[in-house]
Write a protein that holds these residues in place. Structure first.
Motif, PDB file in Angstrom:
ATOM      1  N   ASP A 155       0.873  -1.274   0.211  1.00 54.80           N
ATOM      2  CA  ASP A 155       0.160   0.343   0.232  1.00 54.80           C
ATOM      3  C   ASP A 155       0.678   0.864   0.299  1.00 54.80           C
ATOM      4  O   ASP A 155      -0.014   2.203  -0.109  1.00 54.80           O
ATOM      5  N   LEU A 156       1.801   1.523   0.045  1.00 47.76           N
ATOM      6  CA  LEU A 156       2.762   2.139   0.204  1.00 47.76           C
ATOM      7  C   LEU A 156       3.420   2.331  -1.355  1.00 47.76           C
ATOM      8  O   LEU A 156       3.762   2.229  -2.008  1.00 47.76           O
ATOM      9  N   PRO A 157       2.831   4.320  -1.737  1.00 47.08           N
ATOM     10  CA  PRO A 157       3.248   4.095  -3.724  1.00 47.08           C
ATOM     11  C   PRO A 157       4.068   4.549  -3.734  1.00 47.08           C
ATOM     12  O   PRO A 157       4.915   4.816  -3.172  1.00 47.08           O
ATOM     13  N   ASP A 158       4.618   4.455  -4.862  1.00 48.59           N
ATOM     14  CA  ASP A 158       5.790   4.254  -5.183  1.00 48.59           C
ATOM     15  C   ASP A 158       6.670   5.606  -5.360  1.00 48.59           C
ATOM     16  O   ASP A 158       7.631   5.692  -4.808  1.00 48.59           O
ATOM     17  N   THR A 159       5.950   6.926  -5.662  1.00 49.36           N
ATOM     18  CA  THR A 159       6.231   7.801  -5.354  1.00 49.36           C
ATOM     19  C   THR A 159       6.938   8.323  -3.643  1.00 49.36           C
ATOM     20  O   THR A 159       7.682   8.488  -3.585  1.00 49.36           O
ATOM     21  N   TRP A 160       6.212   7.134  -3.064  1.00 47.57           N
ATOM     22  CA  TRP A 160       6.513   8.323  -1.931  1.00 47.57           C
ATOM     23  C   TRP A 160       7.733   7.346  -0.835  1.00 47.57           C
ATOM     24  O   TRP A 160       8.871   7.655  -0.177  1.00 47.57           O
ATOM     25  N   ALA A 161       7.539   6.351  -1.684  1.00 45.53           N
ATOM     26  CA  ALA A 161       8.742   5.359  -1.461  1.00 45.53           C
ATOM     27  C   ALA A 161      10.216   5.759  -2.142  1.00 45.53           C
ATOM     28  O   ALA A 161      10.635   5.714  -1.443  1.00 45.53           O
ATOM     29  N   ALA A 162      10.128   6.058  -3.330  1.00 46.32           N
ATOM     30  CA  ALA A 162      11.660   6.701  -4.641  1.00 46.32           C
ATOM     31  C   ALA A 162      11.648   8.297  -3.068  1.00 46.32           C
ATOM     32  O   ALA A 162      13.285   7.956  -3.362  1.00 46.32           O
ATOM     33  N   SER A 163      10.740   8.557  -2.572  1.00 44.13           N
ATOM     34  CA  SER A 163      11.497  10.505  -1.761  1.00 44.13           C
ATOM     35  C   SER A 163      11.981   9.473  -0.442  1.00 44.13           C
ATOM     36  O   SER A 163      12.879  10.425  -0.090  1.00 44.13           O
ATOM     37  N   ALA A 164      11.772   8.621   0.001  1.00 46.89           N
ATOM     38  CA  ALA A 164      13.115   8.159   1.395  1.00 46.89           C
ATOM     39  C   ALA A 164      14.334   7.853   1.009  1.00 46.89           C
ATOM     40  O   ALA A 164      15.142   7.307   2.079  1.00 46.89           O
ATOM     41  N   GLY A 165      13.941   7.809  -0.691  1.00 48.86           N
ATOM     42  CA  GLY A 165      16.073   7.519  -1.028  1.00 48.86           C
ATOM     43  C   GLY A 165      16.816   8.091  -0.309  1.00 48.86           C
ATOM     44  O   GLY A 165      18.079   7.873  -0.705  1.00 48.86           O
ATOM     45  N   CYS A 166      16.454   9.362  -0.015  1.00 54.56           N
ATOM     46  CA  CYS A 166      16.938  10.679   0.046  1.00 54.56           C
ATOM     47  C   CYS A 166      16.443  11.324   1.423  1.00 54.56           C
ATOM     48  O   CYS A 166      16.690  11.663   2.071  1.00 54.56           O
ATOM     49  N   ALA A 167      14.920  12.094   1.161  1.00 56.16           N
ATOM     50  CA  ALA A 167      14.757  12.640   2.104  1.00 56.16           C
ATOM     51  C   ALA A 167      14.037  12.520   2.676  1.00 56.16           C
ATOM     52  O   ALA A 167      14.738  12.998   3.740  1.00 56.16           O
ATOM     53  N   VAL A 168      13.475  11.904   2.834  1.00 56.44           N
ATOM     54  CA  VAL A 168      12.670  11.047   4.265  1.00 56.44           C
ATOM     55  C   VAL A 168      14.066  10.634   5.315  1.00 56.44           C
ATOM     56  O   VAL A 168      13.951  11.132   5.917  1.00 56.44           O
ATOM     57  N   LYS A 169      14.495   9.698   4.266  1.00 60.21           N
ATOM     58  CA  LYS A 169      15.917   9.047   4.963  1.00 60.21           C
ATOM     59  C   LYS A 169      16.704  10.669   5.784  1.00 60.21           C
ATOM     60  O   LYS A 169      17.028  10.086   6.860  1.00 60.21           O
ATOM     61  N   THR A 170      16.855  10.858   5.426  1.00 60.55           N
ATOM     62  CA  THR A 170      18.085  12.080   5.697  1.00 60.55           C
ATOM     63  C   THR A 170      17.257  12.729   7.269  1.00 60.55           C
ATOM     64  O   THR A 170      18.447  13.649   7.509  1.00 60.55           O
ATOM     65  N   VAL A 171      15.391  12.880   7.057  1.00 68.28           N
ATOM     66  CA  VAL A 171      14.962  13.629   7.506  1.00 68.28           C
ATOM     67  C   VAL A 171      15.125  12.386   9.355  1.00 68.28           C
ATOM     68  O   VAL A 171      15.982  12.909   9.987  1.00 68.28           O
ATOM     69  N   VAL A 172      14.969  11.542   8.687  1.00 68.14           N
ATOM     70  CA  VAL A 172      15.231  10.175  10.219  1.00 68.14           C
ATOM     71  C   VAL A 172      16.324  10.076  11.387  1.00 68.14           C
ATOM     72  O   VAL A 172      16.176  10.401  11.744  1.00 68.14           O
ATOM     73  N   ARG A 173      17.132  10.092   9.852  1.00 70.05           N
ATOM     74  CA  ARG A 173      18.199  10.133  10.519  1.00 70.05           C
ATOM     75  C   ARG A 173      18.997  11.795  11.350  1.00 70.05           C
ATOM     76  O   ARG A 173      19.881  11.436  11.895  1.00 70.05           O
ATOM     77  N   ALA A 174      18.703  12.784  10.652  1.00 71.78           N
ATOM     78  CA  ALA A 174      18.188  13.950  12.026  1.00 71.78           C
ATOM     79  C   ALA A 174      17.963  13.598  12.935  1.00 71.78           C
ATOM     80  O   ALA A 174      18.784  14.193  14.183  1.00 71.78           O
ATOM     81  N   PHE A 175      17.380  13.303  12.726  1.00 71.38           N
ATOM     82  CA  PHE A 175      15.955  13.490  14.639  1.00 71.38           C
ATOM     83  C   PHE A 175      17.257  12.304  14.739  1.00 71.38           C
ATOM     84  O   PHE A 175      17.149  12.515  16.081  1.00 71.38           O
ATOM     85  N   ALA A 176      17.375  11.263  14.644  1.00 70.93           N
ATOM     86  CA  ALA A 176      18.030  10.122  15.527  1.00 70.93           C
ATOM     87  C   ALA A 176      19.245  10.514  15.636  1.00 70.93           C
ATOM     88  O   ALA A 176      20.087  10.193  17.018  1.00 70.93           O
ATOM     89  N   ASN A 177      20.218  11.479  15.272  1.00 71.41           N
ATOM     90  CA  ASN A 177      21.483  11.780  15.412  1.00 71.41           C
ATOM     91  C   ASN A 177      21.642  13.090  16.771  1.00 71.41           C
ATOM     92  O   ASN A 177      21.947  13.555  17.486  1.00 71.41           O
ATOM     93  N   ALA A 178      19.835  13.670  16.685  1.00 68.40           N
ATOM     94  CA  ALA A 178      19.795  14.616  17.916  1.00 68.40           C
ATOM     95  C   ALA A 178      19.856  13.388  18.624  1.00 68.40           C
ATOM     96  O   ALA A 178      19.389  14.175  20.023  1.00 68.40           O
ATOM     97  N   GLY A 179      18.856  12.147  19.124  1.00 66.43           N
ATOM     98  CA  GLY A 179      19.109  11.475  20.143  1.00 66.43           C
ATOM     99  C   GLY A 179      17.278  11.418  19.966  1.00 66.43           C
ATOM    100  O   GLY A 179      16.492  11.367  21.158  1.00 66.43           O
ATOM    101  N   GLY A 180      16.853  12.121  18.847  1.00 65.14           N
ATOM    102  CA  GLY A 180      14.932  11.789  19.262  1.00 65.14           C
ATOM    103  C   GLY A 180      14.336  13.040  19.513  1.00 65.14           C
ATOM    104  O   GLY A 180      15.016  13.875  20.048  1.00 65.14           O
ATOM    105  N   VAL A 181      13.287  13.025  19.574  1.00 62.49           N
ATOM    106  CA  VAL A 181      12.633  14.789  20.353  1.00 62.49           C
ATOM    107  C   VAL A 181      11.930  13.632  21.940  1.00 62.49           C
ATOM    108  O   VAL A 181      11.543  12.675  21.705  1.00 62.49           O
ATOM    109  N   GLU A 182      12.237  14.718  23.065  1.00 64.90           N
ATOM    110  CA  GLU A 182      11.253  13.661  24.016  1.00 64.90           C
ATOM    111  C   GLU A 182       9.692  14.266  23.829  1.00 64.90           C
ATOM    112  O   GLU A 182       9.925  15.883  23.664  1.00 64.90           O
TER     113      GLU A 182
END
Ligand code: ZN
Ligand code: ZN
Length: 370
Positions: A155-182
């Motif tokens: 059920d995950l659209p191709d377009t969304w999945a493609a954007s995970a390949g750089c944009a979304v994963k970059t965001v995820v890592r930035a939050f992880a490197n910050a130690g997450g959000v309290e």
């Protein structure tokens, strides 16, 4: 048998029209490699910078595009499992990471493949040398052995999945490197481009109490509000960096933000980011400030006991988490609002120009279309 050649939009000269041409595909597939029919490519700001010639050291010709999703059409030996152990079969819908070597210091001792000395990015691969086609503006792409695949949920659209390949994963890592959000924390997101908008949603989804997004123009800030920003600051209106810091101070009851993430990549962004931090706050540097950045006040870093942390793109784990985030919050956030309607290969150059001019938040190419 997979095709011997693929139609692709090839960058032969910076800032010049892309050439639609046939590019060879590898005939013998080494163990762990695959050929994928690219069903969707989303463009990234880096594609626009590359096209414009901002990275003149890149050897041409190349095929731009490093965010894509597709369907496996040929598998080398030992390519039958994805990064999570799921079977990859002919016809499986997949995304994949940049290739990593698996044996350098970063891959082994640090266990941080994002820092791999031989990380295989699309723009490091010339289109006139084996394996020719690894970029996204191509009907078919070669997936190197060290590029981990992930089979997509139906059920995950191709377009969304493609954007995970750089944009979304970059965001995820930035939050992880910050130690997450309290839970309840105040988060400032610098930038209202694709990364800033996804980060706004991610902060909200992570339990932030207050989310403030800075950027522009107004239509992007309207999107930020839809993605959960409680307040936005239009940097095209508020052009004085110190005034922006003062506005964040006011919005946070003079305390500043617990977490400030820079996705803007502007010369003053990191100076502002540090000044926007509350005591014991964290500033994450994702954007590139360019050759002439404003000095970061290290006395403020010391006096408020701030943490300043860098974050570079994302690895296959970040990619997996990015896909999970998009699936989990598909009903909460209108991710479709980020994307322009898909164009074919002949529209790819226009799509890149739209990224450069910021006419599109995220331009989309369906390489199967002319
Ligand atoms: Zn990118
Ligand atoms: Zn490595």
């Amino acid at each position: 048998m997979h095709p011997e050649v693929t139609r692709a939009a090839v960058l032969r000269e910076f800032a010049a029209p892309l050439e639609i041409a046939d590019v060879p595909l590898p005939d013998d597939l080494p163990p762990g490699s695959a050929i994928v029919r690219v069903t969707r490519t989303t463009l990234c700001g880096t594609d626009a910078h590359l096209w414009q010639g901002a990275m003149p050291f890149v050897g041409l010709p190349i095929i731009l595009g490093h965010e894509m999703a597709g369907e496996a059409v040929a598998l080398g030996p030992d390519a039958g499992r994805d990064a999570l152990g799921k079977p990859v079969e002919l016809g499986s819908r997949v995304v994949w990471s940049e290739s990593v070597c698996g044996h350098c210091h970063a891959c082994t001792v640090l266990n941080e493949p994002v820092l791999c000395a031989q990380r295989g990015y699309g723009f490091a691969q010339r289109a006139d040398r084996w394996p020719f086609a690894i970029g996204g503006l191509s009907r078919y792409a070669y997936v190197p052995p060290g590029a981990h695949r992930i089979v997509l949920a139906d059920d995950l659209p191709d377009t969304w999945a493609a954007s995970a390949g750089c944009a979304v994963k970059t965001v995820v890592r930035a939050f992880a490197n910050a130690g997450g959000v309290e839970p309840g924390a105040t988060v400032v997101v610098q930038g209202a481009g694709p990364l800033g908008l996804v980060a706004t949603a991610y902060a909200r989804a992570s339990g932030a109490g207050q989310v403030i997004t800075l950027g522009g123009p107004a239509n992007r800030l309207a999107l930020a509000a839809g993605f959960g920003a409680d307040a936005t600051i239009d940097v095209t209106d508020v052009t004085d960096p110190d005034e922006r810091v003062a506005q964040v101070e006011e919005l946070t009851g003079a305390r500043g933000a617990d977490l400030v993430l820079d996705f803007a990549g502007a010369p003053t962004a990191n100076r502002e980011g540090v000044l926007m931090c509350a005591r014991r706050g964290t500033h994450v540097v994702v954007g590139l400030a360019g050759p002439d950045p404003a000095p970061v006040p290290m006395d403020v870093v010391m006096g408020r006991e701030l943490t300043v942390v860098g974050s570079l793109n994302g690895d296959v784990g970040d990619l997996a988490r990015a896909l999970r985030f998009l699936s989990a919050f598909a009903d909460r956030f209108d991710f479709d609002a980020l994307f322009s309607p898909p164009v074919g290969l002949s529209g790819a150059e226009r799509a890149i120009r739209d990224m450069a001019s910021m006419a599109a938040v995220k331009a989309v190419v369906d390489p199967g279309l002319d």
